[in-house]
Motif scaffolding. Structure first.
Motif, mmCIF file in Angstrom:
data_model
loop_
_atom_site.group_PDB
_atom_site.id
_atom_site.type_symbol
_atom_site.label_atom_id
_atom_site.label_comp_id
_atom_site.label_asym_id
_atom_site.label_seq_id
_atom_site.Cartn_x
_atom_site.Cartn_y
_atom_site.Cartn_z
ATOM 1 N N VAL A 65 -8.181 5.040 -3.946
ATOM 2 C CA VAL A 65 -8.069 5.948 -2.819
ATOM 3 C C VAL A 65 -9.315 5.809 -1.967
ATOM 4 N N MET A 90 1.249 6.307 1.525
ATOM 5 C CA MET A 90 0.677 6.634 2.822
ATOM 6 C C MET A 90 1.794 6.970 3.803
ATOM 7 N N GLU A 106 -6.991 5.194 5.450
ATOM 8 C CA GLU A 106 -7.548 5.870 4.288
ATOM 9 C C GLU A 106 -6.423 6.479 3.478
ATOM 10 N N ARG A 107 -6.379 6.102 2.199
ATOM 11 C CA ARG A 107 -5.387 6.688 1.304
ATOM 12 C C ARG A 107 -6.034 7.896 0.632
ATOM 13 N N GLN A 108 -5.393 9.039 0.792
ATOM 14 C CA GLN A 108 -5.893 10.287 0.234
ATOM 15 C C GLN A 108 -5.460 10.418 -1.228
ATOM 16 N N ILE A 133 0.823 -1.206 0.000
ATOM 17 C CA ILE A 133 0.000 0.000 0.000
ATOM 18 C C ILE A 133 0.855 1.253 0.000
ATOM 19 N N ASP A 155 -1.198 7.037 9.178
ATOM 20 C CA ASP A 155 -2.463 6.871 8.457
ATOM 21 C C ASP A 155 -3.132 5.521 8.724
#
Length: 153
Positions: free
Chosen positions: A106, A69, A88-90, A66, A73
């Motif tokens: 995302v 990040m 949560e990936r922005q 992943i 996070d």
């Protein structure tokens, strides 16, 4: 894919190929026209990053692929034999973009794993480096089962 069967990761929407075709056209409309998303992008409340789960003689190890990040996070917890990893990936978007493809997911994600061995919950350690989250848990020795005897004193 068999004729009339739904695309992968999509529930069936009827038995004929016309029904599936109509559903695909509606997806295109709602994703591209109504929301400005590229064709093929389907928003979901949570997505699942890919993971490897393996054990050594002493530990159970979970590695999640992943990128993009920061360590803060993530949330990682183990409770009653279930390991839960979330976050949560922005989006890295700055300004308006016109996508031709959108494959990097995302938003919020969550993975849950029923632990295949008994672990010490207090031993949980998590590190994030080079786009991989690694969670390590110390294995506890297997509990002996069967008859137990004790000398009365």
């Amino acid at each position: 894919m068999a004729e009339g069967s739904p695309p992968p990761n999509r529930p069936g929407r009827g038995s004929g190929s016309l029904t599936v075709h109509l559903a695909d056209e509606l997806d295109v409309y709602f994703n591209e026209v109504a929301h400005g998303r590229p064709v093929g992008f389907v928003a979901s409340p949570k997505w699942k990053p890919r993971a490897d789960v393996y054990e050594t003689d002493d530990e159970l190890i979970v590695q999640i692929d992943i990128a993009g990040m920061r360590a803060e996070d993530f949330s990682v917890e183990v409770d009653q034999g279930i390991l839960r990893i979330g976050g949560e990936r922005q989006t890295r978007q700055h300004g308006k973009r016109h996508y031709h493809a959108m494959e990097v997911q995302v938003g919020p994600f969550e993975r849950r794993f029923r632990l295949p061995v008994v672990v010490d919950p207090a031993s949980i350690r998590a590190t994030y480096e080079d786009g991989f989250l690694e969670v390590r848990l110390a294995k506890q020795p297997p509990r002996t089962s069967g008859a137990q005897s004790v000398k009365v004193t």
